[in-house]
Design a protein around this motif. Structure first.
Motif, PDB file in Angstrom:
ATOM      1  N   ARG A  85       0.862  -1.190   0.000  1.00 35.50           N
ATOM      2  CA  ARG A  85       0.000   0.000   0.000  1.00 35.50           C
ATOM      3  C   ARG A  85       0.898   1.240   0.000  1.00 35.50           C
ATOM      4  O   ARG A  85       1.554   1.547   1.006  1.00 35.50           O
ATOM      5  N   ASP A 140       0.714  -3.840  -6.392  1.00 34.68           N
ATOM      6  CA  ASP A 140       0.859  -2.621  -5.597  1.00 34.68           C
ATOM      7  C   ASP A 140      -0.289  -1.657  -5.871  1.00 34.68           C
ATOM      8  O   ASP A 140      -0.809  -1.016  -4.941  1.00 34.68           O
ATOM      9  N   SER A 190      -3.136  -0.550  -3.074  1.00 34.00           N
ATOM     10  CA  SER A 190      -3.268   0.881  -2.793  1.00 34.00           C
ATOM     11  C   SER A 190      -4.635   1.420  -3.177  1.00 34.00           C
ATOM     12  O   SER A 190      -4.869   2.629  -3.072  1.00 34.00           O
ATOM     13  N   ARG A 223      -1.894   6.662  -3.566  1.00 31.79           N
ATOM     14  CA  ARG A 223      -3.159   7.107  -2.980  1.00 31.79           C
ATOM     15  C   ARG A 223      -3.314   8.630  -3.015  1.00 31.79           C
ATOM     16  O   ARG A 223      -4.439   9.136  -3.160  1.00 31.79           O
TER      17      ARG A 223
END
Length: 400
Positions: free
Chosen positions: A200, A276, A280, A205
């Motif tokens: 994450r 990934d 995320s 993000r």
């Protein structure tokens, strides 16, 4: 022992023939790559036979099999809402014949066996002692081109020792257009461990309260415009949503223009970093309007992401509305926005749907799927009748 009748203890020499493979990104390249890895893990020697594509993608460096490229990819065409291509170049038949003679494959496994050109050439060039297997991947609507060539294409199907389909939908497409064939349903697999191994990453993000992930070629059948329109509705209501789109294709510029002013990121063709992106993200957006047994959807489910998708045939066999995900009418950006709003508001709903999605695909790990395909090879080899294949393949060769 006859090479055409391998036993359970044999390490088979397997050719996986596919028009589509890395650096092309999509369900069939992923299926072929992961099947090759899983068969090697079961003690078999695998060669992927494909064509040369322009561009580059970050293919895993530990690929445990040979990749032989024959010819080059034609300019793409849009058929069935998707990019289609064929291997072209001088001496394709001669190169395949030489390759088959040199490597003496026990199994020649042809993916999408009625589509030109590598699949058809491989069927007509296969030596009679090799087991010849096909896999149907595609759900397609009625096609005037396929209907025009249905009779000669039927000869190629008849030349196969056995046929697999990744879904009832893929097999039904063949029957609907008039082909006579039977197939065992063995669905697409997924690398469950890989899709749970993602990191994450704050950089993926940003400051968004909800991060969306879409993964598909940017082609007409994958309707990212619906997700982008829904994202804009929620943006106008003051919600902060980020959308990552993994994929390339002819609609990139058009979709980029639609997303102007939004937190929408076009990451291009991505392979190794996909877990990934999934780790995320909070929601997986599956956007296709036609699909057979969609690989990217299974991957989103394996990552334990709640799904938003349209209730098309290939989705309904994996997702029940309100259980593994939320199903919204095709092209209805208002309904899509409401589904996103519900997930935005409830972490508990996201977790519930994501957990059920992950549970739904637990039986689709590649070790299990490869074991079923290996069993199919052995079953077909056991009942293979001497002489039958060569007669039928001679007939197919006359049409190639």
């Amino acid at each position: 022992m006859d090479r055409g009748v391998p036993t359970q203890t044999d390490g088979l020499r397997v050719a996986l023939v596919s028009e589509y493979y890395y650096p092309d990104i999509g369900g069939m390249p992923e299926h072929v790559h992961q099947l090759g890895r899983a068969l090697v893990g079961r003690g078999h020697r695998v060669t992927v036979i494909t064509t040369s594509f322009p561009g580059h993608v970050d293919v895993p460096s530990d690929t445990p099999f040979d990749v032989v490229r024959v010819g080059r990819a034609s300019p793409p065409l849009i058929t069935n809402g998707s990019l289609s291509l064929a291997a072209i170049g001088l001496g394709l038949r001669r190169k395949l014949l030489r390759l088959f003679a040199e490597r003496r494959f026990d199994v020649i496994h042809v993916h999408a066996p009625i589509f030109p050109t590598l699949a058809l050439l491989a069927i007509s060039c296969a030596p009679p002692e090799a087991l010849l297997v096909g896999t149907l991947h595609t759900h397609f609507e009625r096609s005037s081109v396929i209907e025009l060539f249905r009779r000669p294409l039927q000869r190629y199907l008849d030349a196969l020792d056995g046929l697999i389909a990744v879904s009832d939908t893929a097999l039904r497409s063949m029957h609907n257009i008039g082909f006579s064939c039977q197939a065992e349903i063995i669905p697409n697999g997924v690398d469950l461990a890989a899709w749970q191994s993602g990191r994450r990453l704050p950089s993926l993000r940003g400051s968004a309260e909800l991060v969306l992930l879409g993964q598909a070629r940017l082609e007409p059948r994958n309707r990212f415009e619906t997700v982008i329109a829904a994202q804009r509705r929620l943006f106008d209501d003051g919600m902060t949503l980020r959308l990552h789109i993994l994929g390339e294709g002819p609609r990139r510029r058009e979709l980029s223009q639609l997303a102007h002013g939004l937190d929408t990121h076009f990451a291009g063709a991505v392979v190794t970093a996909r877990p990934d992106f999934a780790a995320s993200s909070d929601v997986f957006c599956f956007t296709a309007d036609i699909a057979s047994h969609p690989m990217s959807l299974i991957e989103g489910m394996a990552a334990a992401l709640p799904i938003i998708a349209h209730p098309i045939d290939g989705v309904r066999q994996l997702i029940s509305d309100g259980e593994e995900g939320l199903l919204v009418p095709l092209g209805d950006d208002r309904a899509y926005a409401e589904a996103l709003r519900a997930l935005y508001r409830s972490i508990d709903l996201r977790k519930k749907l994501g957990d059920l999605a992950r549970k739904r695909v637990e039986s689709l790990g590649w070790p299990q799927i490869a074991r079923k395909i290996e069993s199919k090879y052995l079953e077909l080899a056991k009942r293979k009748r001497n002489g039958r294949a060569s007669v039928v393949r001679d007939s197919a060769q006359a049409w190639s």
